[in-house]
Scaffold this motif. Structure first.
Motif, mmCIF file in Angstrom:
data_model
loop_
_atom_site.group_PDB
_atom_site.id
_atom_site.type_symbol
_atom_site.label_atom_id
_atom_site.label_comp_id
_atom_site.label_asym_id
_atom_site.label_seq_id
_atom_site.Cartn_x
_atom_site.Cartn_y
_atom_site.Cartn_z
ATOM 1 N N GLU A 117 -4.230 -14.364 1.167
ATOM 2 C CA GLU A 117 -2.929 -13.619 1.195
ATOM 3 C C GLU A 117 -3.814 -12.537 0.561
ATOM 4 O O GLU A 117 -4.596 -12.343 -0.040
ATOM 5 N N PHE A 118 -2.556 -11.646 1.124
ATOM 6 C CA PHE A 118 -2.484 -10.457 1.007
ATOM 7 C C PHE A 118 -1.874 -9.321 0.106
ATOM 8 O O PHE A 118 -1.173 -10.136 -0.425
ATOM 9 N N MET A 119 -2.827 -8.372 -0.972
ATOM 10 C CA MET A 119 -1.583 -8.051 -1.694
ATOM 11 C C MET A 119 -1.728 -6.221 -1.419
ATOM 12 O O MET A 119 -3.492 -5.739 -0.958
ATOM 13 N N GLY A 120 -0.999 -5.496 -1.867
ATOM 14 C CA GLY A 120 -1.819 -3.981 -1.453
ATOM 15 C C GLY A 120 -0.496 -2.635 -1.552
ATOM 16 O O GLY A 120 0.572 -2.697 -1.842
ATOM 17 N N VAL A 177 -8.050 1.521 2.312
ATOM 18 C CA VAL A 177 -7.691 0.269 2.615
ATOM 19 C C VAL A 177 -6.222 0.179 2.112
ATOM 20 O O VAL A 177 -6.165 1.344 1.230
ATOM 21 N N ASP A 178 -4.946 -0.056 3.260
ATOM 22 C CA ASP A 178 -3.601 -0.203 2.744
ATOM 23 C C ASP A 178 -3.595 -1.479 1.669
ATOM 24 O O ASP A 178 -2.512 -1.607 1.103
ATOM 25 N N ALA A 179 -4.415 -2.958 2.546
ATOM 26 C CA ALA A 179 -3.849 -4.256 1.844
ATOM 27 C C ALA A 179 -5.512 -4.722 1.790
ATOM 28 O O ALA A 179 -5.855 -4.396 2.377
ATOM 29 N N ALA A 180 -5.217 -6.149 0.616
ATOM 30 C CA ALA A 180 -6.865 -6.653 1.099
ATOM 31 C C ALA A 180 -6.105 -8.549 0.862
ATOM 32 O O ALA A 180 -5.432 -8.385 0.268
ATOM 33 N N LYS A 210 1.816 -2.887 -5.048
ATOM 34 C CA LYS A 210 3.245 -3.147 -4.905
ATOM 35 C C LYS A 210 3.960 -4.413 -3.874
ATOM 36 O O LYS A 210 4.472 -4.265 -4.248
ATOM 37 N N TRP A 211 2.895 -4.717 -3.483
ATOM 38 C CA TRP A 211 3.905 -6.092 -2.645
ATOM 39 C C TRP A 211 2.186 -6.981 -2.822
ATOM 40 O O TRP A 211 1.348 -6.971 -2.945
ATOM 41 N N ARG A 212 3.067 -8.296 -2.528
ATOM 42 C CA ARG A 212 1.894 -9.291 -1.719
ATOM 43 C C ARG A 212 2.669 -10.597 -0.954
ATOM 44 O O ARG A 212 3.922 -11.210 -1.072
ATOM 45 N N GLY A 271 6.355 -5.703 -11.184
ATOM 46 C CA GLY A 271 6.855 -6.278 -10.403
ATOM 47 C C GLY A 271 6.671 -6.551 -8.879
ATOM 48 O O GLY A 271 6.743 -5.392 -8.433
ATOM 49 N N ILE A 272 5.082 -6.573 -8.460
ATOM 50 C CA ILE A 272 4.210 -6.987 -7.087
ATOM 51 C C ILE A 272 5.967 -8.160 -6.698
ATOM 52 O O ILE A 272 5.938 -8.966 -7.088
#
Length: 350
Positions: free
Chosen positions: A161-164, A214-217, A234-236, A297-298
């Motif tokens: 999954e992505f987190m960024g 990089v913005d997300a991984a 900040k999000w996933r 708070g992600i």
């Protein structure tokens, strides 16, 4: 009866002179294995769910050989950089190592079939079955021999999954233009929808996101926390499940061939212990890190069924077809390998 007297005498002497009876068993065990065998295993990062497999293998061989056969795990890339572990195996710089196929797809093209996006891998048992089927295929064995390497087992990584940070990709279309750390088939799938994939190694990812390179991984859920990606995110995503990266444990063929038959069997038998430890670790990581993400708070991003369906239709088959073309070009039975994965996954899912 006469044959048992020497052993009884030794036991008696051990008791009379206060020597541990168990030492006789250890000496007998050592004699049955030959000289002591001490291997070095090269990996990166620190101990985490991903490495519980190799930790279990190390413990198993030491226990079953009475300490006669040991595998020392060297963390932090102290022996070699992640992208150079297969080269180190080829040169005999160490006896065992982990690597991820996407770090050098040209060196291990056969293994990369397991990194294609949206394969029907439903759980760890299915992943294990598919991985071992590909690892034991003659074409894969032949390819790995070029690097004097024998594939032993995989890290059986869960779906990524992505987190960024930055703009939240609330729809699949929002990934357009986003710079993402995404390897192998996942990277190619993301490219189809307009993202810009990069093959930053795991240890380099935190810095890449922190600096905005990089913005997300894309990682297995627990890995985001192992590499502290959560601290700069900040999000996933929660249900993208585009695939995973294949990261095998590999051993030097010469080192393997030099093992006694008993030690070879111990090493082979250790694989099941390794997979069992991975399954337990991955399950525990979900329970451990989900509350951490919530506390930080992600924000969770969950995609609609229609969005996911469109993504899979757009990204899966084109990437599969391209992989077949590339693998055929280097002399691999590409369709055969892909069919093997699909058939094995289907059977294992039952």
């Amino acid at each position: 009866m006469k044959k048992s007297l020497p052993l009884l005498s030794l036991l008696s002497l051990g008791l009379i002179f206060g020597g541990p009876v168990d030492s006789i068993n250890k000496e007998a065990l050592a004699a049955s294995h030959g000289k002591n065998v001490n291997w070095n295993l090269s990996t990166w990062g620190k101990r985490r769910a991903f490495t519980e497999g190799i930790e279990a293998v190390s413990k198993y061989v030491a226990d079953k050989s009475g300490g006669h056969f040991t595998i020392k795990i060297n963390y932090g890339g102290t022996l070699s950089k992640p992208r150079e572990n297969l080269d180190g195996i080829s040169l005999g710089a160490f006896e065992a190592a982990t690597f991820c196929a996407s770090y050098h797809a040209d060196k291990n093209k056969a293994v990369t079939v397991l990194e294609l996006p949206f394969l029907p891998i439903t759980n760890g048992d299915v992943q294990k079955a598919a991985d071992l089927a590909v690892y034991s295929h003659p074409a894969t064995i032949k390819e790995m021999k070029k690097w004097n390497a024998k594939l032993l087992m995989s890290a059986a990584l869960p779906q990524y999954e992505f987190m960024g940070r930055g703009k939240e990709p609330r729809t699949i279309a929002d990934f357009k233009g986003m710079r993402v750390r995404a390897l192998g088939g996942i990277g190619k799938a993301m490219k189809v929808i307009g993202a810009v994939p990069t093959t930053v190694t795991a240890p380099e990812t935190y810095r890449a996101i922190e600096t905005g390179t990089v913005d997300a991984a894309a990682f297995a859920f627990y890995s985001h926390f192992s590499y502290k990606i959560n601290e700069v995110s900040k999000w996933r995503t929660t249900n993208l499940s585009p695939g995973s990266v294949n990261c095998p444990l590999v051993v030097n063929i010469d080192a393997y061939n030099s093992l006694s038959d008993k030690n070879k069997k111990i090493l082979t038998d250790a694989v099941d212990a390794g997979y069992a430890a991975l399954d337990k670790a991955y399950s525990a990581s979900i329970d451990k890190y989900t509350p951490v993400a919530e506390k930080q708070g992600i924000k969770k991003i969950t995609y609609s069924a229609s969005d996911l369906d469109a993504f899979r239709k757009a990204a899966a088959q084109p990437v599969w077809d391209q992989w077949i073309k590339e693998a055929n070009a280097v002399g691999l039975p590409a369709q055969e390998l892909l069919d093997l994965v699909l058939k094995t996954a289907k059977e294992a899912s039952k």
